[in-house]
Design an enzyme around this catalytic site. Structure first.
Site, PDB file in Angstrom:
ATOM      1  N   GLY A  79       0.765  -1.240   0.000  1.00 20.95           N
ATOM      2  CA  GLY A  79       0.000   0.000   0.000  1.00 20.95           C
ATOM      3  C   GLY A  79       0.791   1.284   0.000  1.00 20.95           C
ATOM      4  O   GLY A  79       0.210   2.367   0.091  1.00 20.95           O
ATOM      5  N   TRP A  81       2.458   2.874  -2.439  1.00 21.27           N
ATOM      6  CA  TRP A  81       2.128   3.741  -3.574  1.00 21.27           C
ATOM      7  C   TRP A  81       0.723   4.308  -3.425  1.00 21.27           C
ATOM      8  O   TRP A  81       0.474   5.473  -3.764  1.00 21.27           O
ATOM      9  CB  TRP A  81       2.276   2.972  -4.882  1.00 21.27           C
ATOM     10  CG  TRP A  81       3.683   2.961  -5.392  1.00 21.27           C
ATOM     11  CD1 TRP A  81       4.826   2.988  -4.652  1.00 21.27           C
ATOM     12  CD2 TRP A  81       4.102   2.948  -6.763  1.00 21.27           C
ATOM     13  NE1 TRP A  81       5.931   2.972  -5.478  1.00 21.27           N
ATOM     14  CE2 TRP A  81       5.521   2.946  -6.773  1.00 21.27           C
ATOM     15  CE3 TRP A  81       3.422   2.900  -7.981  1.00 21.27           C
ATOM     16  CZ2 TRP A  81       6.262   2.932  -7.954  1.00 21.27           C
ATOM     17  CZ3 TRP A  81       4.154   2.885  -9.160  1.00 21.27           C
ATOM     18  CH2 TRP A  81       5.559   2.899  -9.146  1.00 21.27           C
ATOM     19  N   ASP A 104      -5.483  -5.796  -5.957  1.00 20.19           N
ATOM     20  CA  ASP A 104      -4.491  -6.824  -5.665  1.00 20.19           C
ATOM     21  C   ASP A 104      -5.206  -8.118  -5.289  1.00 20.19           C
ATOM     22  O   ASP A 104      -6.285  -8.082  -4.692  1.00 20.19           O
ATOM     23  CB  ASP A 104      -3.572  -6.394  -4.513  1.00 20.19           C
ATOM     24  CG  ASP A 104      -2.196  -7.043  -4.606  1.00 20.19           C
ATOM     25  OD1 ASP A 104      -2.131  -8.287  -4.796  1.00 20.19           O
ATOM     26  OD2 ASP A 104      -1.192  -6.330  -4.507  1.00 20.19           O
ATOM     27  N   ASP A 120      -8.061 -10.190  -9.097  1.00 27.08           N
ATOM     28  CA  ASP A 120      -7.023 -10.231 -10.119  1.00 27.08           C
ATOM     29  C   ASP A 120      -7.397  -9.223 -11.195  1.00 27.08           C
ATOM     30  O   ASP A 120      -8.509  -9.270 -11.726  1.00 27.08           O
ATOM     31  CB  ASP A 120      -6.951 -11.640 -10.712  1.00 27.08           C
ATOM     32  CG  ASP A 120      -5.767 -11.841 -11.637  1.00 27.08           C
ATOM     33  OD1 ASP A 120      -5.259 -10.832 -12.185  1.00 27.08           O
ATOM     34  OD2 ASP A 120      -5.352 -12.999 -11.831  1.00 27.08           O
ATOM     35  N   ASP A 144       3.703  -1.111  -9.766  1.00 28.86           N
ATOM     36  CA  ASP A 144       5.024  -1.398  -9.196  1.00 28.86           C
ATOM     37  C   ASP A 144       5.197  -2.905  -9.058  1.00 28.86           C
ATOM     38  O   ASP A 144       6.005  -3.384  -8.274  1.00 28.86           O
ATOM     39  CB  ASP A 144       5.157  -0.714  -7.831  1.00 28.86           C
ATOM     40  CG  ASP A 144       6.602  -0.678  -7.342  1.00 28.86           C
ATOM     41  OD1 ASP A 144       7.523  -0.582  -8.179  1.00 28.86           O
ATOM     42  OD2 ASP A 144       6.818  -0.729  -6.112  1.00 28.86           O
ATOM     43  N   LYS A 184       6.977  -0.607 -13.551  1.00 27.01           N
ATOM     44  CA  LYS A 184       8.339  -1.071 -13.308  1.00 27.01           C
ATOM     45  C   LYS A 184       8.818  -1.959 -14.445  1.00 27.01           C
ATOM     46  O   LYS A 184       8.078  -2.794 -14.967  1.00 27.01           O
ATOM     47  CB  LYS A 184       8.389  -1.862 -11.996  1.00 27.01           C
ATOM     48  CG  LYS A 184       9.783  -2.381 -11.636  1.00 27.01           C
ATOM     49  CD  LYS A 184       9.747  -3.250 -10.388  1.00 27.01           C
ATOM     50  CE  LYS A 184       9.449  -2.420  -9.163  1.00 27.01           C
ATOM     51  NZ  LYS A 184       9.520  -3.243  -7.917  1.00 27.01           N
TER      52      LYS A 184
END
Length: 244
Positions: A79, A81, A104, A120, A144, A184
């Site tokens: 959590g 971000w 998530d 998902d 991320d 990322k």
């Protein structure tokens, strides 16, 4: 020759002994965590991970987390971000300014100003559920996410690029025109197809490495701004510092 200040810093570093059940690699990781200033800063300032500062530093420079914005954080747990996003768009204030939705498959403790969808993001219902939670399309999609590393550079690179490509597909479905995508990747160059897709869909594409990202890490972020939507044509040429 070691300076007095340098010697003092060396003495102040936390040293971790290798326990019988702890591998050398685990010991090194623990020692690095204990001596990491961002870890200590996150703990003192109430952030759930040092990664919060990576997003904060990128946004300090490029300013895409705007007050009143609608933000989605893919793979949001734990959590960090989401915390930064909620602060910057105003949803953490509880005054109806901005909205942040974290997605998530892992359980995640509540974050002030953040709605958490435990699912998902590849689920067929995810885009529609997200738009309902945000009250419209997203202004920013954050990712991320990274798969567990194998230690094999090429394999790890391919796996994280695949995850980035999947996140981009989701972003295309939920982003508003002019929106931003941040994800990322790993050093070694963004795969040609992904880079071409990003340039086709966004006005500006660049690689960024914030100061909070460890210097010895292959971690990078790809930042794409100015989403054109599905009907957009060729865009501007990449500017100085942009990915090519």
């Amino acid at each position: 020759m070691t300076s007095k200040s340098g010697g003092r810093q060396d003495r102040l570093k936390v040293r971790v002994k290798t326990a019988k059940r702890r591998s050398t690699a685990s010991t090194r990781w623990l020692q690095r965590q204990l001596n990491d200033p961002y870890v200590a800063k996150a703990r003192s300032e109430g952030y759930r991970s040092r990664a919060a500062y990576k997003l904060a530093e990128i946004d300090d420079k490029y300013r895409f987390l705007k007050p009143g914005g609608r933000i989605v954080d893919l793979g949001a747990a734990p959590g960090g971000w989401s915390q930064v996003a909620a602060e910057r768009v105003g949803s953490a204030e509880g005054k109806g300014k901005g909205r942040v939705v974290g997605i998530d498959i892992l359980e995640m403790d509540p974050v002030p100003g953040v709605e958490v969808l435990h699912l998902d993001f590849l689920d067929d219902t995810a885009p529609e559920r997200l738009r309902e939670a945000l009250g419209g399309p997203a202004d920013v999609v954050l990712s991320d996410m990274a798969p567990p590393t194998t230690g094999h550079k090429q394999t790890d690179h391919l796996r994280i690029m695949g995850m980035c490509e999947t996140a981009l597909e989701f972003a295309r479905e939920v982003l508003a025109p002019g929106g931003t995508f941040l994800a990322k990747v790993l050093r070694g160059g963004t795969e040609a197809q992904l880079l071409n897709d990003l340039k086709r869909d966004f006005d500006k594409v660049r690689h960024v490495k914030p100061p909070a990202s460890r210097a010895d890490s292959a971690e990078l972020y790809v930042l794409a701004m100015g989403f054109r939507g599905g009907d957009a044509g060729p865009g501007d040429d990449a500017g100085p510092g942009d990915a090519r």
